[in-house]
Enzyme design. Structure first.
Site, short mmCIF file in Angstrom:
data_model
loop_
_atom_site.label_atom_id
_atom_site.label_comp_id
_atom_site.label_asym_id
_atom_site.label_seq_id
_atom_site.Cartn_x
_atom_site.Cartn_y
_atom_site.Cartn_z
N GLU A 1 -10.34 -24.78 36.88
CA GLU A 1 -11.33 -23.77 36.52
C GLU A 1 -10.66 -22.44 36.18
OE1 GLU A 1 -13.97 -22.90 35.43
OE2 GLU A 1 -15.74 -23.29 36.63
N ASP A 2 -11.34 -21.66 35.38
CA ASP A 2 -10.82 -20.35 35.00
C ASP A 2 -11.02 -19.33 36.12
OD1 ASP A 2 -13.59 -20.42 34.69
OD2 ASP A 2 -13.59 -19.46 32.72
N ASP B 1 -16.49 -17.12 40.93
CA ASP B 1 -17.18 -15.86 41.23
C ASP B 1 -18.09 -16.13 42.44
OD1 ASP B 1 -18.35 -13.38 41.03
OD2 ASP B 1 -19.32 -13.73 39.13
N PHE C 1 -15.68 -7.26 35.82
CA PHE C 1 -15.81 -8.31 34.82
C PHE C 1 -14.52 -8.39 34.01
CE2 PHE C 1 -17.33 -10.83 31.32
CZ PHE C 1 -18.12 -11.75 31.99
N ARG D 1 -11.80 -14.36 24.30
CA ARG D 1 -11.08 -15.51 24.85
C ARG D 1 -9.64 -15.55 24.36
NH1 ARG D 1 -14.84 -18.93 27.28
NH2 ARG D 1 -16.85 -19.13 26.25
#
Ligand code: IMP
Ligand code: MG
Length: 182
Positions: free
Chosen positions: A99-100, A103, A153, A166
């Protein structure tokens, strides 16, 4: 220019490269002799998985899933649905989810429950970024972690804001003005 929307660079290209290498070596040792399947989550994790697999020296397969958890904004919706499922059967395989970012953990929690029902031999997680300040789900099997990030963020290296950013080669904090304007 994309760079103008970045408050500051959090993790450089070089740091990411080193970390991917380090994680890849550890994974190669830990999964030696096992049937390893990397399950990558589209689209945010594509750059990370691309770098990670090149640092892994044991045989593996890569499969992709797409789930949508976020609406167009930066707030989590809590709604998760499978947009694209795996191509291969993972029963009896050693599955590592790539996963990136984690959160709240809601997305990963859903994914883990979904994959666990398919009876893999093992199921663990390799995540590049851990934003633990906003975590709601705590008992996630995070076996490998790249970096901790603050409650801001972040974009770049696969991560987006409204599908943009991205392609930045680093991870940076997005200027608040970019999303508060809207
Ligand atoms: P969670 O369900 O709240 O853990 O959210 C996980 C997903 O939200 C990630 O896979 C990302 O797609 C997205 N996300 C969460 N935080 C960020 C961020 O700071 N930048 C970009 N995407 C994020
Ligand atoms: Mg994601």
């Amino acid at each position: 220019m994309l760079y103008e929307d970045i408050e500051n660079i959090l993790i450089s290209e070089e740091e990411i490269r080193e970390k991917a290498h380090e994680l890849g070596q550890t994974i190669s040792e830990d999964y030696a002799g096992k049937d390893l399947v990397l399950v990558s989550v589209l689209r945010g994790a594509i750059l990370f998985v691309a770098d990670l697999i090149r640092a892994i020296s044991i045989p593996l397969t890569v499969d992709f899933m797409a789930i949508s958890s976020y609406g167009p904004s930066t707030d989590t919706s809590g709604i998760v649905k499978v947009v694209k499922d795996l191509e291969e059967n993972i029963m009896g395989k050693h599955v590592l989810i790539v996963e990136d970012i984690i959160d709240t953990g809601l997305t990963l929690n859903y994914l883990i429950r979904n994959l666990r029902s398919r009876e893999p031999a093992s199921l663990d997680v390799c995540v590049l970024l851990d934003k633990s300040a906003r975590r709601i789900v705590y008992n996630l099997p995070i076996k490998y972690k790249g970096f901790d990030v603050p409650d801001a963020f972040v974009v770049g290296y696969g991560l987006d804001y409204r599908q943009k950013y991205r392609n930045l080669p680093f991870v940076g904090i997005l200027k608040k003005a970019v999303y508060e304007e809207e």
